[in-house]
Design a protein around this motif. Structure first.
Motif, PDB file in Angstrom:
ATOM      1  N   PRO A  53       0.814  -1.222   0.000  1.00 56.64           N
ATOM      2  CA  PRO A  53       0.000   0.000   0.000  1.00 56.64           C
ATOM      3  C   PRO A  53       0.843   1.266   0.000  1.00 56.64           C
ATOM      4  O   PRO A  53       1.951   1.290   0.523  1.00 56.64           O
ATOM      5  CB  PRO A  53      -0.798  -0.121   1.307  1.00 56.64           C
ATOM      6  N   ASN A  54       0.294   2.292  -0.635  1.00 59.53           N
ATOM      7  CA  ASN A  54       0.910   3.626  -0.630  1.00 59.53           C
ATOM      8  C   ASN A  54       2.312   3.634  -1.233  1.00 59.53           C
ATOM      9  O   ASN A  54       3.173   4.402  -0.817  1.00 59.53           O
ATOM     10  CB  ASN A  54       0.955   4.188   0.801  1.00 59.53           C
ATOM     11  N   LEU A  55       2.536   2.752  -2.201  1.00 61.14           N
ATOM     12  CA  LEU A  55       3.851   2.659  -2.849  1.00 61.14           C
ATOM     13  C   LEU A  55       3.701   2.811  -4.354  1.00 61.14           C
ATOM     14  O   LEU A  55       2.878   2.142  -4.975  1.00 61.14           O
ATOM     15  CB  LEU A  55       4.519   1.324  -2.511  1.00 61.14           C
ATOM     16  N   ASP A  56       4.507   3.692  -4.926  1.00 64.93           N
ATOM     17  CA  ASP A  56       4.587   3.864  -6.376  1.00 64.93           C
ATOM     18  C   ASP A  56       5.961   3.411  -6.858  1.00 64.93           C
ATOM     19  O   ASP A  56       6.906   3.275  -6.060  1.00 64.93           O
ATOM     20  CB  ASP A  56       4.359   5.319  -6.772  1.00 64.93           C
ATOM     21  N   PHE A  57       6.063   3.208  -8.152  1.00 64.81           N
ATOM     22  CA  PHE A  57       7.306   2.707  -8.747  1.00 64.81           C
ATOM     23  C   PHE A  57       7.808   3.705  -9.782  1.00 64.81           C
ATOM     24  O   PHE A  57       7.054   4.159 -10.644  1.00 64.81           O
ATOM     25  CB  PHE A  57       7.055   1.343  -9.400  1.00 64.81           C
ATOM     26  N   LEU A  58       9.093   4.052  -9.696  1.00 65.73           N
ATOM     27  CA  LEU A  58       9.743   4.923 -10.679  1.00 65.73           C
ATOM     28  C   LEU A  58      10.801   4.110 -11.411  1.00 65.73           C
ATOM     29  O   LEU A  58      11.737   3.601 -10.799  1.00 65.73           O
ATOM     30  CB  LEU A  58      10.379   6.124  -9.986  1.00 65.73           C
ATOM     31  N   GLU A  59      10.627   3.985 -12.711  1.00 71.86           N
ATOM     32  CA  GLU A  59      11.505   3.131 -13.504  1.00 71.86           C
ATOM     33  C   GLU A  59      12.845   3.806 -13.782  1.00 71.86           C
ATOM     34  O   GLU A  59      12.896   4.976 -14.172  1.00 71.86           O
ATOM     35  CB  GLU A  59      10.844   2.767 -14.833  1.00 71.86           C
ATOM     36  N   ALA A  60      13.919   3.045 -13.584  1.00 71.55           N
ATOM     37  CA  ALA A  60      15.268   3.518 -13.863  1.00 71.55           C
ATOM     38  C   ALA A  60      15.806   2.778 -15.089  1.00 71.55           C
ATOM     39  O   ALA A  60      16.108   1.579 -15.015  1.00 71.55           O
ATOM     40  CB  ALA A  60      16.172   3.274 -12.657  1.00 71.55           C
ATOM     41  N   ASP A  61      15.913   3.487 -16.200  1.00 73.51           N
ATOM     42  CA  ASP A  61      16.463   2.923 -17.432  1.00 73.51           C
ATOM     43  C   ASP A  61      17.951   3.264 -17.488  1.00 73.51           C
ATOM     44  O   ASP A  61      18.383   4.123 -18.268  1.00 73.51           O
ATOM     45  CB  ASP A  61      15.708   3.490 -18.631  1.00 73.51           C
ATOM     46  N   VAL A  62      18.740   2.585 -16.643  1.00 75.49           N
ATOM     47  CA  VAL A  62      20.143   2.983 -16.451  1.00 75.49           C
ATOM     48  C   VAL A  62      21.030   2.629 -17.642  1.00 75.49           C
ATOM     49  O   VAL A  62      22.153   3.114 -17.736  1.00 75.49           O
ATOM     50  CB  VAL A  62      20.726   2.358 -15.161  1.00 75.49           C
ATOM     51  N   ASN A  63      20.527   1.806 -18.552  1.00 79.28           N
ATOM     52  CA  ASN A  63      21.302   1.478 -19.743  1.00 79.28           C
ATOM     53  C   ASN A  63      20.794   2.226 -20.980  1.00 79.28           C
ATOM     54  O   ASN A  63      21.310   2.052 -22.074  1.00 79.28           O
ATOM     55  CB  ASN A  63      21.273  -0.026 -20.014  1.00 79.28           C
ATOM     56  N   GLY A  64      19.770   3.064 -20.773  1.00 84.81           N
ATOM     57  CA  GLY A  64      19.193   3.821 -21.876  1.00 84.81           C
ATOM     58  C   GLY A  64      19.126   5.300 -21.547  1.00 84.81           C
ATOM     59  O   GLY A  64      20.150   5.955 -21.361  1.00 84.81           O
ATOM     60  N   ARG A  65      17.907   5.835 -21.407  1.00 80.96           N
ATOM     61  CA  ARG A  65      17.745   7.286 -21.251  1.00 80.96           C
ATOM     62  C   ARG A  65      18.269   7.820 -19.921  1.00 80.96           C
ATOM     63  O   ARG A  65      18.484   9.023 -19.790  1.00 80.96           O
ATOM     64  CB  ARG A  65      16.279   7.670 -21.435  1.00 80.96           C
ATOM     65  N   HIS A  66      18.497   6.931 -18.941  1.00 83.35           N
ATOM     66  CA  HIS A  66      19.033   7.383 -17.651  1.00 83.35           C
ATOM     67  C   HIS A  66      20.519   7.023 -17.485  1.00 83.35           C
ATOM     68  O   HIS A  66      21.038   7.036 -16.377  1.00 83.35           O
ATOM     69  CB  HIS A  66      18.225   6.773 -16.509  1.00 83.35           C
ATOM     70  N   LYS A  67      21.168   6.725 -18.604  1.00 83.44           N
ATOM     71  CA  LYS A  67      22.593   6.383 -18.551  1.00 83.44           C
ATOM     72  C   LYS A  67      23.433   7.639 -18.347  1.00 83.44           C
ATOM     73  O   LYS A  67      23.108   8.704 -18.846  1.00 83.44           O
ATOM     74  CB  LYS A  67      22.984   5.692 -19.852  1.00 83.44           C
ATOM     75  N   ARG A  68      24.504   7.512 -17.561  1.00 79.33           N
ATOM     76  CA  ARG A  68      25.453   8.598 -17.298  1.00 79.33           C
ATOM     77  C   ARG A  68      24.729   9.879 -16.839  1.00 79.33           C
ATOM     78  O   ARG A  68      24.123   9.899 -15.776  1.00 79.33           O
ATOM     79  CB  ARG A  68      26.325   8.840 -18.530  1.00 79.33           C
ATOM     80  N   LEU A  69      24.778  10.954 -17.639  1.00 77.27           N
ATOM     81  CA  LEU A  69      24.135  12.201 -17.235  1.00 77.27           C
ATOM     82  C   LEU A  69      22.622  12.061 -17.145  1.00 77.27           C
ATOM     83  O   LEU A  69      21.948  12.902 -16.529  1.00 77.27           O
ATOM     84  CB  LEU A  69      24.501  13.319 -18.219  1.00 77.27           C
ATOM     85  N   GLY A  70      22.110  11.004 -17.739  1.00 77.74           N
ATOM     86  CA  GLY A  70      20.675  10.728 -17.625  1.00 77.74           C
ATOM     87  C   GLY A  70      20.249  10.458 -16.194  1.00 77.74           C
ATOM     88  O   GLY A  70      19.065  10.552 -15.865  1.00 77.74           O
ATOM     89  N   LEU A  71      21.223  10.151 -15.328  1.00 74.45           N
ATOM     90  CA  LEU A  71      20.901   9.959 -13.914  1.00 74.45           C
ATOM     91  C   LEU A  71      20.385  11.252 -13.287  1.00 74.45           C
ATOM     92  O   LEU A  71      19.539  11.231 -12.390  1.00 74.45           O
ATOM     93  CB  LEU A  71      22.135   9.455 -13.151  1.00 74.45           C
ATOM     94  N   LEU A  72      20.896  12.375 -13.766  1.00 74.40           N
ATOM     95  CA  LEU A  72      20.411  13.666 -13.268  1.00 74.40           C
ATOM     96  C   LEU A  72      18.972  13.897 -13.718  1.00 74.40           C
ATOM     97  O   LEU A  72      18.155  14.461 -12.971  1.00 74.40           O
ATOM     98  CB  LEU A  72      21.318  14.797 -13.749  1.00 74.40           C
ATOM     99  N   LYS A  73      18.667  13.477 -14.927  1.00 74.14           N
ATOM    100  CA  LYS A  73      17.285  13.553 -15.415  1.00 74.14           C
ATOM    101  C   LYS A  73      16.382  12.707 -14.530  1.00 74.14           C
ATOM    102  O   LYS A  73      15.269  13.122 -14.174  1.00 74.14           O
ATOM    103  CB  LYS A  73      17.233  13.073 -16.868  1.00 74.14           C
ATOM    104  N   LEU A  74      16.881  11.533 -14.144  1.00 68.61           N
ATOM    105  CA  LEU A  74      16.112  10.648 -13.268  1.00 68.61           C
ATOM    106  C   LEU A  74      15.900  11.292 -11.900  1.00 68.61           C
ATOM    107  O   LEU A  74      14.808  11.223 -11.319  1.00 68.61           O
ATOM    108  CB  LEU A  74      16.851   9.311 -13.120  1.00 68.61           C
ATOM    109  N   ALA A  75      16.932  11.943 -11.389  1.00 64.78           N
ATOM    110  CA  ALA A  75      16.815  12.637 -10.105  1.00 64.78           C
ATOM    111  C   ALA A  75      15.774  13.757 -10.182  1.00 64.78           C
ATOM    112  O   ALA A  75      14.989  13.963  -9.239  1.00 64.78           O
ATOM    113  CB  ALA A  75      18.166  13.200  -9.690  1.00 64.78           C
TER     114      ALA A  75
END
Length: 344
Positions: A53-75
Motif C-alpha cells: 500500500p501507498n507505494l509507487d514505482f519509478l523506472e530507472a532505465d540505467v542502460n538507456g535514457r538514464h545512462k550517465r548524465l541521464g541519472l540527473l534527469k532521473l533525479a
C-alpha cells in the motif's frame, strides 16, 4: 526535524538484493501508513512491489535514457514527484549521483551502511570462530530509522499467495502433493550445488510420490540443463523459459518449500513467507544475506572443518584452489532429511 511524508527508496539491482527490500517496505507501510513511498529500480523488478500500500514505482532505465548524465534527469523526475527524503539502499556510484543531486536541492538523504569492514573481517577469519553479522534486511531498516522511522522486523506480514492461472495449474498437476521449488543455479559455480548431487535429491523426492517438483532458472544453458533433468522424472516440471516474471512470482507464492542456493530465488520465496532451505558453498549466511525470516537450521553449510577458509568471499566470486566444490560436503541425504523435517 519534520518527519518526511514521501520517501524515495533507491535499490537498482541485483534481483536478490531488490527482493530483500520487499519485507522491509511492507513493514514500513504497515507501521507508518501515512508515509508515501516511491521505489526507484529497474522496470523488470516492478512486480515485486505489487500489493504494497501507498507505494509507487519509478523506472530507472540505467542502460538507456538514464545512462550517465541521464541519472540527473532521473533525479529531477524523482524530485518532481514531491519527495522530501531519500533512502539509498544501494550506495553505489549511480545511487550516490541521484542522492547527491537531491541533497543539494535540500532533500534529506540517508544511505545504507554495508558493513564493509565487518564483512572483510568475516572472510579473513581463516578457520576461526565467526559470528552472525547484521542482516541486510536490518541494514535496510536502519536507513529508515535514520529518517525517523524505526522498524521492527520480528513480526512480518507477508505478501498473499496469488491465484494461479490455468497455465500454472497445468504445471502443478491435480494430485494433492507438496509443491517443492528447486533453484539449482547461482551467479558463481562455487555457490552451486553440483547437478549430479541435485539429481540424487530429485530422484528420491520423485520416487516417494509425495512431491511435485518445479525447477527454476534462466538463460539458455540453464534452461537446456533443466529440460534434460525434468525429463528424467515423472513428478518434475521445468518452469525456466516458460513463464514471465509475474507468472514465476505467482507460482512461487504457492510453493510449500523452496530449495535454493545463495541466490535470488530463495529471496523471492521468502517474500511470501515460504520456507526456504538454502545451500551454502564458499559463502556463509553470517554475512547477512540469508532469506528473510528463515531459521538458521534451514541454512545448510559446507563443512568448515574440511574447508576452514569459508566464507572465502561475500559474493562467492573469490576462493582458493581446491574450494571449487566445497558445497559437495553437503550430502544429498542431509538435504532430503531437511526437506522432510520442514514439510512434515
Amino acid at each position: 526535524m519534520t518527519k518526511p511524508k514521501h520517501i524515495l527508496v533507491i535499490r537498482l539491482s541485483a534481483m536478490g538484493d531488490v527482493a530483500m527490500t520487499v519485507p522491509v517496505l511492507r513493514t514500513l507501510t504497515q507501521t507508518y501508513p501515512e508515509v508515501k513511498i516511491t521505489i526507484l529500480s529497474r522496470p523488470f523488478f516492478k512486480p515485486l512491489f505489487d500489493g504494497i500500500p501507498n507505494l509507487d514505482f519509478l523506472e530507472a532505465d540505467v542502460n538507456g535514457r538514464h545512462k550517465r548524465l541521464g541519472l540527473l534527469k532521473l533525479a529531477k523526475e524523482a524530485k518532481a514527484l514531491g519527495i522530501d527524503a531519500v533512502a539509498d539502499l544501494h550506495n553505489v556510484i549511480r545511487s550516490k549521483i541521484i542522492s547527491k543531486y537531491l541533497e543539494l536541492k535540500g532533500i534529506n538523504v540517508a544511505s545504507i551502511d554495508k558493513g564493509r569492514e565487518e564483512k572483510k573481517d568475516l572472510v579473513s577469519a581463516e578457520g576461526k570462530n565467526i559470528s552472525q553479522l547484521k542482516t541486510t534486511h536490518q541494514r535496510y531498516a536502519d536507513v529508515f530509522e535514520k529518517l525517523g522511522f524505526p522498524l521492527d522486523l520480528s513480526k512480518p506480514q507477508f505478501a498473499a499467495r496469488q491465484r494461479l492461472a490455468p497455465k500454472l495449474t497445468a504445471l502443478i498437476g491435480v494430485e494433492p502433493k507438496k509443491l517443492v521449488g528447486i533453484a539449482p543455479f547461482a551467479a558463481h559455480d562455487s555457490k552451486m550445488y553440483p547437478l549430479d548431487l541435485m539429481e540424487k535429491v530429485i530422484a528420491q523426492l520423485d520416487a516417494s510420490e509425495k512431491y511435485r517438483i518445479l525447477l527454476f532458472g534462466g538463460g539458455k544453458k540453464e534452461i537446456s540443463q533443466l529440460n534434460k533433468l525434468s525429463k528424467l522424472f515423472a513428478n518434475v516440471s521445468n518452469t525456466a523459459g516458460k513463464l514471465n516474471f509475474e507468472e514465476e512470482l505467482s507460482l512461487i507464492s504457492n510453493l510449500d518449500l523452496m530449495l535454493s542456493m545463495d541466490s535470488g530465488n530463495g529471496h523471492l520465496a521468502a517474500i511470501y513467507g515460504i520456507p526456504v532451505i538454502t545451500l551454502w558453498g564458499v559463502t556463509h549466511p553470517y554475512a547477512g544475506f540469508a532469506p528473510f525470516n528463515q531459521p538458521e537450521k534451514n541454512q545448510l553449510i559446507a563443512n568448515r572443518e574440511e574447508f576452514p577458509l569459508i566464507p572465502t568471499s561475500i559474493y562467492g566470486n573469490k576462493f582458493p584452489k581446491g574450494y571449487e566444490e566445497a558445497i559437495r560436503t553437503i550430502s544429498p541425504e542431509t538435504v532430503l532429511s531437511k526437506i522432510k523435517e520442514v514439510l512434515f
